[in-house]
Motif scaffolding. Structure first.
Motif, PDB file in Angstrom:
ATOM      1  N   TRP A 189     -52.438 -55.780 -31.333  1.00 47.19           N
ATOM      2  CA  TRP A 189     -51.243 -55.211 -30.692  1.00 47.19           C
ATOM      3  C   TRP A 189     -50.107 -55.116 -31.699  1.00 47.19           C
ATOM      4  O   TRP A 189     -49.974 -55.971 -32.558  1.00 47.19           O
ATOM      5  CB  TRP A 189     -50.801 -56.083 -29.516  1.00 47.19           C
ATOM      6  CG  TRP A 189     -51.709 -55.996 -28.322  1.00 47.19           C
ATOM      7  CD1 TRP A 189     -52.890 -56.665 -28.154  1.00 47.19           C
ATOM      8  CD2 TRP A 189     -51.518 -55.197 -27.146  1.00 47.19           C
ATOM      9  NE1 TRP A 189     -53.438 -56.320 -26.930  1.00 47.19           N
ATOM     10  CE2 TRP A 189     -52.625 -55.427 -26.294  1.00 47.19           C
ATOM     11  CE3 TRP A 189     -50.534 -54.300 -26.730  1.00 47.19           C
ATOM     12  CZ2 TRP A 189     -52.765 -54.803 -25.053  1.00 47.19           C
ATOM     13  CZ3 TRP A 189     -50.669 -53.679 -25.490  1.00 47.19           C
ATOM     14  CH2 TRP A 189     -51.774 -53.927 -24.663  1.00 47.19           C
ATOM     15  N   GLY A 190     -49.300 -54.092 -31.558  1.00 49.60           N
ATOM     16  CA  GLY A 190     -48.116 -53.953 -32.390  1.00 49.60           C
ATOM     17  C   GLY A 190     -46.883 -53.792 -31.503  1.00 49.60           C
ATOM     18  O   GLY A 190     -46.972 -53.882 -30.274  1.00 49.60           O
ATOM     19  N   TYR A 191     -45.738 -53.587 -32.142  1.00 50.66           N
ATOM     20  CA  TYR A 191     -44.507 -53.284 -31.395  1.00 50.66           C
ATOM     21  C   TYR A 191     -44.066 -51.871 -31.763  1.00 50.66           C
ATOM     22  O   TYR A 191     -44.065 -51.497 -32.933  1.00 50.66           O
ATOM     23  CB  TYR A 191     -43.409 -54.296 -31.723  1.00 50.66           C
ATOM     24  CG  TYR A 191     -43.599 -55.628 -31.025  1.00 50.66           C
ATOM     25  CD1 TYR A 191     -43.091 -55.851 -29.745  1.00 50.66           C
ATOM     26  CD2 TYR A 191     -44.308 -56.656 -31.644  1.00 50.66           C
ATOM     27  CE1 TYR A 191     -43.276 -57.067 -29.105  1.00 50.66           C
ATOM     28  CE2 TYR A 191     -44.496 -57.878 -31.010  1.00 50.66           C
ATOM     29  CZ  TYR A 191     -43.972 -58.074 -29.745  1.00 50.66           C
ATOM     30  OH  TYR A 191     -44.162 -59.271 -29.104  1.00 50.66           O
ATOM     31  N   GLY A 214     -53.372 -50.361 -16.032  1.00 51.10           N
ATOM     32  CA  GLY A 214     -53.795 -51.446 -15.154  1.00 51.10           C
ATOM     33  C   GLY A 214     -54.510 -52.518 -15.965  1.00 51.10           C
ATOM     34  O   GLY A 214     -54.615 -52.415 -17.184  1.00 51.10           O
ATOM     35  N   HIS A 215     -54.969 -53.561 -15.280  1.00 47.89           N
ATOM     36  CA  HIS A 215     -55.746 -54.563 -16.008  1.00 47.89           C
ATOM     37  C   HIS A 215     -56.918 -55.022 -15.154  1.00 47.89           C
ATOM     38  O   HIS A 215     -56.916 -54.907 -13.935  1.00 47.89           O
ATOM     39  CB  HIS A 215     -54.875 -55.738 -16.462  1.00 47.89           C
ATOM     40  CG  HIS A 215     -54.633 -56.743 -15.393  1.00 47.89           C
ATOM     41  ND1 HIS A 215     -53.644 -56.598 -14.465  1.00 47.89           N
ATOM     42  CD2 HIS A 215     -55.287 -57.887 -15.089  1.00 47.89           C
ATOM     43  CE1 HIS A 215     -53.679 -57.626 -13.632  1.00 47.89           C
ATOM     44  NE2 HIS A 215     -54.653 -58.408 -13.973  1.00 47.89           N
ATOM     45  N   GLU A 221     -51.201 -47.496 -24.965  1.00 51.84           N
ATOM     46  CA  GLU A 221     -51.341 -48.527 -23.950  1.00 51.84           C
ATOM     47  C   GLU A 221     -50.170 -49.498 -24.081  1.00 51.84           C
ATOM     48  O   GLU A 221     -49.795 -49.877 -25.189  1.00 51.84           O
ATOM     49  CB  GLU A 221     -52.658 -49.297 -24.154  1.00 51.84           C
ATOM     50  CG  GLU A 221     -52.894 -50.325 -23.053  1.00 51.84           C
ATOM     51  CD  GLU A 221     -54.059 -51.264 -23.346  1.00 51.84           C
ATOM     52  OE1 GLU A 221     -54.535 -51.300 -24.485  1.00 51.84           O
ATOM     53  OE2 GLU A 221     -54.467 -51.975 -22.405  1.00 51.84           O
ATOM     54  N   PHE A 222     -49.570 -49.857 -22.958  1.00 52.48           N
ATOM     55  CA  PHE A 222     -48.500 -50.856 -22.912  1.00 52.48           C
ATOM     56  C   PHE A 222     -48.904 -51.921 -21.888  1.00 52.48           C
ATOM     57  O   PHE A 222     -49.688 -51.631 -20.985  1.00 52.48           O
ATOM     58  CB  PHE A 222     -47.173 -50.205 -22.497  1.00 52.48           C
ATOM     59  CG  PHE A 222     -46.746 -49.065 -23.380  1.00 52.48           C
ATOM     60  CD1 PHE A 222     -46.140 -49.307 -24.603  1.00 52.48           C
ATOM     61  CD2 PHE A 222     -46.967 -47.747 -23.002  1.00 52.48           C
ATOM     62  CE1 PHE A 222     -45.764 -48.245 -25.424  1.00 52.48           C
ATOM     63  CE2 PHE A 222     -46.587 -46.684 -23.813  1.00 52.48           C
ATOM     64  CZ  PHE A 222     -45.978 -46.936 -25.031  1.00 52.48           C
ATOM     65  N   PRO A 223     -48.343 -53.135 -21.980  1.00 50.11           N
ATOM     66  CA  PRO A 223     -48.735 -54.158 -20.995  1.00 50.11           C
ATOM     67  C   PRO A 223     -48.384 -53.744 -19.562  1.00 50.11           C
ATOM     68  O   PRO A 223     -49.049 -54.143 -18.619  1.00 50.11           O
ATOM     69  CB  PRO A 223     -47.953 -55.395 -21.427  1.00 50.11           C
ATOM     70  CG  PRO A 223     -47.702 -55.187 -22.878  1.00 50.11           C
ATOM     71  CD  PRO A 223     -47.495 -53.705 -23.041  1.00 50.11           C
ATOM     72  N   ARG A 224     -47.315 -52.967 -19.379  1.00 48.80           N
ATOM     73  CA  ARG A 224     -46.964 -52.462 -18.052  1.00 48.80           C
ATOM     74  C   ARG A 224     -46.424 -51.044 -18.207  1.00 48.80           C
ATOM     75  O   ARG A 224     -46.097 -50.612 -19.310  1.00 48.80           O
ATOM     76  CB  ARG A 224     -45.924 -53.355 -17.365  1.00 48.80           C
ATOM     77  CG  ARG A 224     -44.591 -53.404 -18.094  1.00 48.80           C
ATOM     78  CD  ARG A 224     -43.457 -53.858 -17.184  1.00 48.80           C
ATOM     79  NE  ARG A 224     -42.297 -54.268 -17.976  1.00 48.80           N
ATOM     80  CZ  ARG A 224     -41.419 -53.434 -18.520  1.00 48.80           C
ATOM     81  NH1 ARG A 224     -41.569 -52.121 -18.410  1.00 48.80           N
ATOM     82  NH2 ARG A 224     -40.394 -53.903 -19.224  1.00 48.80           N
ATOM     83  N   VAL A 252     -41.444 -52.540 -27.901  1.00 51.09           N
ATOM     84  CA  VAL A 252     -42.336 -53.211 -26.938  1.00 51.09           C
ATOM     85  C   VAL A 252     -43.782 -53.219 -27.451  1.00 51.09           C
ATOM     86  O   VAL A 252     -44.171 -52.414 -28.298  1.00 51.09           O
ATOM     87  CB  VAL A 252     -42.309 -52.531 -25.540  1.00 51.09           C
ATOM     88  CG1 VAL A 252     -40.897 -52.418 -25.009  1.00 51.09           C
ATOM     89  CG2 VAL A 252     -42.976 -51.175 -25.575  1.00 51.09           C
ATOM     90  N   LEU A 253     -44.548 -54.141 -26.899  1.00 53.96           N
ATOM     91  CA  LEU A 253     -45.966 -54.270 -27.252  1.00 53.96           C
ATOM     92  C   LEU A 253     -46.718 -52.978 -26.920  1.00 53.96           C
ATOM     93  O   LEU A 253     -46.509 -52.401 -25.846  1.00 53.96           O
ATOM     94  CB  LEU A 253     -46.599 -55.430 -26.487  1.00 53.96           C
ATOM     95  CG  LEU A 253     -46.288 -56.842 -26.998  1.00 53.96           C
ATOM     96  CD1 LEU A 253     -46.681 -57.885 -25.958  1.00 53.96           C
ATOM     97  CD2 LEU A 253     -47.004 -57.114 -28.318  1.00 53.96           C
ATOM     98  N   TYR A 254     -47.604 -52.544 -27.811  1.00 54.18           N
ATOM     99  CA  TYR A 254     -48.382 -51.320 -27.559  1.00 54.18           C
ATOM    100  C   TYR A 254     -49.674 -51.357 -28.371  1.00 54.18           C
ATOM    101  O   TYR A 254     -49.815 -52.162 -29.307  1.00 54.18           O
ATOM    102  CB  TYR A 254     -47.579 -50.070 -27.972  1.00 54.18           C
ATOM    103  CG  TYR A 254     -47.742 -49.716 -29.433  1.00 54.18           C
ATOM    104  CD1 TYR A 254     -47.206 -50.527 -30.424  1.00 54.18           C
ATOM    105  CD2 TYR A 254     -48.492 -48.607 -29.825  1.00 54.18           C
ATOM    106  CE1 TYR A 254     -47.385 -50.232 -31.764  1.00 54.18           C
ATOM    107  CE2 TYR A 254     -48.679 -48.305 -31.176  1.00 54.18           C
ATOM    108  CZ  TYR A 254     -48.124 -49.127 -32.135  1.00 54.18           C
ATOM    109  OH  TYR A 254     -48.325 -48.844 -33.462  1.00 54.18           O
ATOM    110  N   LEU A 271     -43.813 -48.317 -18.516  1.00 53.61           N
ATOM    111  CA  LEU A 271     -42.449 -48.438 -19.037  1.00 53.61           C
ATOM    112  C   LEU A 271     -41.436 -47.776 -18.103  1.00 53.61           C
ATOM    113  O   LEU A 271     -41.785 -46.907 -17.304  1.00 53.61           O
ATOM    114  CB  LEU A 271     -42.377 -47.828 -20.442  1.00 53.61           C
ATOM    115  CG  LEU A 271     -43.289 -48.478 -21.485  1.00 53.61           C
ATOM    116  CD1 LEU A 271     -43.072 -47.849 -22.860  1.00 53.61           C
ATOM    117  CD2 LEU A 271     -43.060 -49.986 -21.561  1.00 53.61           C
ATOM    118  N   LYS A 272     -40.185 -48.210 -18.243  1.00 52.98           N
ATOM    119  CA  LYS A 272     -39.102 -47.683 -17.410  1.00 52.98           C
ATOM    120  C   LYS A 272     -37.999 -47.134 -18.308  1.00 52.98           C
ATOM    121  O   LYS A 272     -37.962 -47.416 -19.509  1.00 52.98           O
ATOM    122  CB  LYS A 272     -38.499 -48.811 -16.566  1.00 52.98           C
ATOM    123  CG  LYS A 272     -39.512 -49.581 -15.763  1.00 52.98           C
ATOM    124  CD  LYS A 272     -38.858 -50.850 -15.210  1.00 52.98           C
ATOM    125  CE  LYS A 272     -39.835 -51.588 -14.314  1.00 52.98           C
ATOM    126  NZ  LYS A 272     -39.215 -52.692 -13.594  1.00 52.98           N
TER     127      LYS A 272
END
Lengths: 464, 464
Positions: free
Chosen positions: B309-311, B326-327, B285-288, B299-301, B290-291
């Motif tokens: 949460w970690g990076y 989504g959220h 899971e990521f906040p958005r 990045v946060l995951y 990824l590209k």
């Protein structure tokens, strides 16, 4: 891999090859037999506890009065009543300074471990309860705080801002990145929780590698409390327990993880990966082990998806030994282990089989957060951490009652928290009566190792 | 198999082949187009609700005043604002009489379904919120109570004694069987919980077979309340909600199951069985999403084992579509479903792929028990069951405030619980303003189907 890094920096000089390590102690024991066995004790007991077992006796040890622990923390411990030749409990109490690493700075450089105002300073207490020997608990007590330090340093940019950045380096590839992070409600404390989870996993890997390399075995539970930036994080993997005792309330800050409390997770894994049971065990739970003449009958059972109980027509396959069996403290995973989370046990197999226990264990702690900003901490409010040796005898409320009345009656003693820890251990250990250890009411006392931290929480920042 | 038994007894004559069934309704719709579509409504609305959609209008329907529901239960519903051509919510309200079967009695004999004092009588209310069409919700609303009746009858000897026997037939193969059951603390209510869990599973199988046979698709959430032997059992699989409203307190009697609340279970399954993702999805899971230019960045995951949460350093594989994305209300499982538990969806695949959604869904409800003996129920205490259409607009506390003030202001109206249900639905539906549905404060109202039961709990045994 950072576990390789750990190995290089610490393990060879810090544990197995060290004259004070479990391995060398055991070697020493073998050479000196039948002298009393030596066992490794927490560093902060040095000079008080000999690390020598006194046959038939169970003295209670506290840190020396001239070397108080951080925050005037009280600590006391007692060895088991010859259940094991070693005290399998281990304890650590130290500061953790988290350094903000410069970009491009090499991991090879030495760490600064001393407290410094330039760094984020955390306070750390941990208890480890070993099984199958003290080795895993010793390694964990030496290294979990390094793992935590390392994992916090890896994400330090994420824990020094109120809202952690999407990208650790602060760059903003998508203009609405802060909004995505906000929508997910990701806060500073979530990154600390993630770091603690990853640190336990890292420590478990280190233990696995180290135990394999030195041919040691066993595992341990781990209960760690970290005070950082005004919040207390309690990370627990196993059956130790942390309780906040206040004047009017008792707040549990951990849950126990045993084959009983994690039944559904464990049964579900066996359902998804039946090979793990090698056709030797049944994943179903029954009130008792089934027998030949139960076949064809409808008996009470539970499967992984059930919180309730149903009735199942017994087949021959149900006569196999149950994956989780027994009740209360006697409940065992694969007939072997009494806990379902912890560190180590990488080589553990069910006796006389090739069935591994490790796949069913989790090394990930559950982390609970207590925010001091949300609570008015009073003078005698304390956090009590203790291994199961204490909780087998005292309920949370009984413990809280002892804490409150002891602190009330010992207002001025500067060593009151240490004496309170001693009092708690003494209560659970009981008195010797012939060959038995009994409580005041003549019921059996704890025969287990018992370790207790009493951490005063009032004016906690004044001592730093 | 009992699902075969169900099919034989009920399905062919009770659902798809029935003139009132979804299938025949849809056939009718196809023949009559472009007339207003008919949709199947709860039986107890007959004569009030035409089952015909009124374009642009959303009338609120309640049961006829001359045919009150059991316990004077209030009910109200409204269709969505043209989100779907059908009202995908369905509701059931009935008694369940549980017969003690004689040993050797054949299942072939007809069941007695009428209430009788010779039988254990339960009271049942349920809400189903369909997706991908109303079909699964219709079947569930017709059959879940039969499944519950059947599963309770199968274990009736286990729920009529305070301590369920180890063997259903009461024989005692091992003299200490009662002690084993007691040690496991297995009580009557655990066997009812097990029966409810198994009934949901049974109903899910029936739906799967029936939908396949009739080429229907879709799924539904299920929230069922059962009053039996002085206890209220609330079984929930999905995102409907049950709340007990008392004068001084609001007690949630269900939790929601969505890809967000069940993230760790779903991610863990993907970790254990990566084939389920067919290399098209990432389990992280990521906040958005990824590209390409996130690759190489930290990045946060979150992974399955993490509550925090970690990076993570982004790899190319992380650019895949996330398993859960989504959220809030927009969170989707495999980009497809907004709920993680429910009935049906056996054929559901991720669009344009062969990836099945069903393995990630659970049809098992969480069952919460409310024991009336432990609580002094007062005159205006009610249980409110509602689909997410209501809870999207009203918080538990806002709902409770409406309940309390409405009942306080309408003390003497014999239809007060029905009028209260109507008032709650009206509040969430809002008013029409041009093409929009808005609340009093001009914010958007609920565009979803909304269904509400208001169940008075005071003197509940008097009406039986």
């Amino acid at each position: 891999m950072s576990s390789v890094w750990f190995k290089k920096h610490f393990l060879r000089s810090g544990s197995a090859a060290n004259p004070g390590s479990a391995e060398s102690l055991r070697r020493g024991v073998e050479q000196q037999l039948p002298a009393a066995p030596l066992y490794r004790r927490p560093k902060f007991l040095r000079g008080v506890c000999s690390g020598e077992r006194l046959p038939g006796r169970r003295p209670i040890y506290c840190p020396p009065r001239d070397k108080p622990l951080q925050w005037r923390t009280g600590y006391a411990e007692v060895i088991n009543a010859e259940k094991s030749e070693f005290n399998e409990d281990q304890a650590t109490c130290c500061q953790i300074s988290v350094r903000r690493r410069e970009i491009g700075m090499e991991e090879e450089q030495d760490w600064l471990i001393l407290c410094s105002n330039q760094y984020l300073v955390g306070y750390y207490w941990a208890l480890f309860d070993g099984h199958g020997g003290p080795d895993a608990a010793i390694i964990a007590s030496n290294y979990l705080h390094y793992c935590i330090k390392q994992k916090l340093e890896e994400v330090v940019e994420g824990i020094t801002e109120a809202q952690p950045p999407m990208h650790l380096n602060g760059c903003c590839i998508c203009p609405s990145d802060p909004q995505f992070v906000e929508e997910k409600q990701i806060q500073q404390e979530d990154v600390v929780i993630g770091a603690l989870e990853n640190a336990f996993q890292e420590c478990d890997e280190v233990i696995g590698q180290e135990m394999e390399a030195t041919n040691q075995s066993g595992g341990c539970t781990a209960l760690a409390a970290l005070y950082l930036q005004g919040k207390l994080y309690v990370a627990n993997a196993g059956d130790s327990r942390a309780i906040l005792v206040q004047k009017q309330s008792v707040v549990p800050l951990s849950s126990e993880f045993t084959p009983e409390t994690e039944r559904q997770r464990i049964q579900q894994l066996a359902f998804l990966c039946p090979k793990l049971l090698a056709e030797e065990f049944t994943r179903f739970e029954f009130p008792r082990r089934l027998k030949g003449n139960d076949v064809g009958q409808k008996v009470l059972y539970r499967d992984y998806s059930m919180a309730g109980w149903g009735y199942k027509t017994v087949e021959k396959a149900d006569l196999k030994y149950p994956l989780i069996h027994g009740h209360g403290k006697q409940t065992r995973l694969l007939g072997t282990l009494a806990v379902s989370r912890g560190l180590g046990d990488h080589q553990l197999k069910v006796i006389d089989t090739d069935i591994e226990v490790k796949p069913f264990l989790s090394c990930i702690p559950q982390v609970k957060v207590f925010d001091f900003a949300s609570c008015n901490i009073k003078e005698d409010d304390v956090l009590v951490l203790a291994t199961d040796g204490l909780w087998d005898i005292l309920s949370n409320d009984e413990m809280a009652q002892i804490v409150r009345s002891f602190l009330d009656e010992n207002r001025t003693d500067p060593y009151r928290f240490s004496e309170l820890a001693r009092c708690l251990v003494h209560t659970a250990r009981g008195k010797k009566n012939g060959h038995q250890w009994i409580l005041d009411g003549n019921s059996p006392a704890s025969y287990d190792d018992i370790s207790v931290f009493v951490i005063p929480l009032y004016k906690r920042d004044e001592d730093c």
